[in-house]
Design an enzyme around this catalytic site. Structure first.
Site, PDB file in Angstrom:
ATOM      1  N   ARG A  52       0.189  -1.067   0.117  1.00 23.81           N
ATOM      2  CA  ARG A  52      -0.093  -0.264  -0.289  1.00 23.81           C
ATOM      3  C   ARG A  52       0.164   1.037   0.439  1.00 23.81           C
ATOM      4  O   ARG A  52       2.323   1.064   0.736  1.00 23.81           O
ATOM      5  CB  ARG A  52      -0.837   0.162   1.251  1.00 23.81           C
ATOM      6  CG  ARG A  52      -2.330  -1.118   1.548  1.00 23.81           C
ATOM      7  CD  ARG A  52      -2.753  -1.323   2.995  1.00 23.81           C
ATOM      8  NE  ARG A  52      -2.198  -1.411   3.428  1.00 23.81           N
ATOM      9  CZ  ARG A  52      -2.385  -1.638   5.247  1.00 23.81           C
ATOM     10  NH1 ARG A  52      -4.146  -0.998   4.392  1.00 23.81           N
ATOM     11  NH2 ARG A  52      -2.104  -1.576   5.808  1.00 23.81           N
ATOM     12  N   ASP A  54       0.809   5.220   0.397  1.00 25.99           N
ATOM     13  CA  ASP A  54       0.164   7.038   1.002  1.00 25.99           C
ATOM     14  C   ASP A  54      -0.964   7.750   0.265  1.00 25.99           C
ATOM     15  O   ASP A  54      -0.056   7.651  -0.842  1.00 25.99           O
ATOM     16  CB  ASP A  54       1.412   7.904   1.896  1.00 25.99           C
ATOM     17  CG  ASP A  54       1.349   6.421   3.086  1.00 25.99           C
ATOM     18  OD1 ASP A  54       0.845   5.239   3.535  1.00 25.99           O
ATOM     19  OD2 ASP A  54       2.629   6.925   3.963  1.00 25.99           O
ATOM     20  N   ARG A 199      10.878   7.772   3.274  1.00 25.13           N
ATOM     21  CA  ARG A 199      10.554   9.008   3.490  1.00 25.13           C
ATOM     22  C   ARG A 199      11.630   9.902   4.698  1.00 25.13           C
ATOM     23  O   ARG A 199      11.982  10.589   4.410  1.00 25.13           O
ATOM     24  CB  ARG A 199       9.092   9.764   3.206  1.00 25.13           C
ATOM     25  CG  ARG A 199       8.862   9.326   1.977  1.00 25.13           C
ATOM     26  CD  ARG A 199       6.772  10.092   2.537  1.00 25.13           C
ATOM     27  NE  ARG A 199       6.451  10.639   2.965  1.00 25.13           N
ATOM     28  CZ  ARG A 199       5.404  11.730   2.814  1.00 25.13           C
ATOM     29  NH1 ARG A 199       4.466  10.030   3.744  1.00 25.13           N
ATOM     30  NH2 ARG A 199       5.496  13.204   3.881  1.00 25.13           N
TER      31      ARG A 199
END
Length: 274
Positions: A52, A54, A199
C-alpha cells in the site's frame, strides 16, 4: 470457474489519499480500480496489492491480484479496464496466475525509488512528481551513509509514530544512490517497509548530502531506535513503488524500472553484507 488474475498498475498518486479504499468520498487508487474491474468483469471485484502507498505517493509497477469467474482475455483486463479508469491510473500488464499466488504474501521483496530534483528553481513540469531541493547535494556522502542501512536492523528510528507494523525489524537488500542529470535517485529494495520508512531515509540523506549533518549521523539515528532522534520526513511527491519480486514460477509480468521519465540504467549486482 474462478480464476486469479495479476495486474501491474501505474498511477500518479497526487490526487489520491493513498492506495487503500477508505470512507465514502475519499479518493483512493483501489476504489477506482475496483470500480473499473467490476464493470469489465460484470461482478463486484476486490483487489489485493503488493504494498500500500500513502497519500501523494506514486507507482510505476504496483502489483495486484483479484479473482473472477468472468471469461475475459488479457487484453480486456488491460485496454478494456483502462477505458473506465481516470487518466492518472493505468493497467500496464495482465496475466492469469495459479490459485496459490498472492500479491502481498508471495512477494519476496518490494522496491521503491525516491526521486529528488536538485536545482535552484522549482520545476514547473513534474512539480508533484519529484521532491525539489534548491540545495546542492553531495551524492557520494549520501551513498556512503546509505550503506549503514543494508542488512537486517531495528528501524524504529525510521518508522512513523503511528506505524502499525508488529515489528520494526526489516531487511534492506540494496540501497543505491544515483545521480542522473539533475535527478538524484534513492533506489531501495527490502523484504518489507515500515510506514514512512523511505521518506524518513530520504530526509536523513538529504540533510547529509547538503552538508548539514555528517555521514556518521545515519548510524547514530539507526542505533538510537527512536523516531524522535531522526530527521524530517521528506515529502511524498518523489516516492514511487517500482517493483515487487516474486518466484519465477508465478510468471508475473516484468517491466523496465520506472518512473518512465528517468533514463534507463544498467542494474548493478547487489549482495547482502556479511
Amino acid at each position: 470457474m474462478t480464476k486469479k488474475v495479476v495486474l501491474v498498475i501505474e498511477y500518479n498518486g497526487s490526487e489520491y489519499k493513498g492506495w487503500q479504499a477508505q470512507k465514502f468520498g475519499v479518493p483512493s487508487v483501489q476504489e477506482n480500480l475496483e470500480k473499473a474491474l467490476s464493470v469489465v468483469a460484470n461482478h463486484p471485484v476486490q483487489v489485493v496489492c503488493a504494498g500500500r502507498t500513502d497519500s501523494g505517493v506514486h507507482a510505476s509497477a504496483q502489483v495486484v491480484h483479484f479473482e473472477t469467474d468472468a471469461e475475459r482475455n488479457e487484453r480486456a483486463w488491460t485496454l478494456g479496464v483502462n477505458t473506465y479508469l481516470p487518466s492518472d491510473i493505468t493497467v500496464v500488464a495482465a496475466s492469469y496466475v495459479s490459485d496459490d499466488f498472492h500479491a502481498r504474501f508471495s512477494a519476496l521483496s518490494r522496491r521503491y525509488r525516491y526521486v529528488i530534483y536538485s536545482s535552484p528553481f522549482c520545476p514547473a513540469i513534474l512539480a508533484k512528481g519529484v521532491t525539489w531541493t534548491y540545495k546542492t547535494l553531495d551524492v557520494d556522502a549520501m551513498r556512503e551513509a546509505a550503506k549503514v542501512f543494508l542488512g537486517t536492523h531495528d528501524f524504529s528510528s525510521f518508522r512513523a509514530i503511528g506505524c502499525q507494523a508488529n515489528t520494526p525489524i526489516r531487511t534492506i537488500l540494496n540501497f543505491d544512490v544515483q545521480k542522473l542529470g539533475q535527478y538524484i535517485v534513492l533506489d531501495v529494495r527490502a523484504n518489507a517497509f515500515l510506514h514512512h520508512m523511505i521518506r524518513n531515509f530520504a530526509g536523513v540523506l538529504m540533510s547529509i548530502g547538503a552538508g548539514e549533518k555528517p555521514v556518521s549521523w545515519a548510524k547514530q539515528i539507526l542505533d538510537a531506535k527512536d523516531r524522535t532522534k531522526g530527521g524530517i520526513t521528506a515529502p511524498p511527491t518523489g516516492l514511487y513503488f517500482v517493483d515487487a519480486q516474486y518466484p519465477d514460477v508465478f510468471n508475473v509480468p516484468k517491466l523496465h524500472l520506472g518512473p518512465h521519465f528517468l533514463p534507463y540504467v544498467d542494474e548493478p549486482n547487489y549482495e547482502l553484507p556479511s
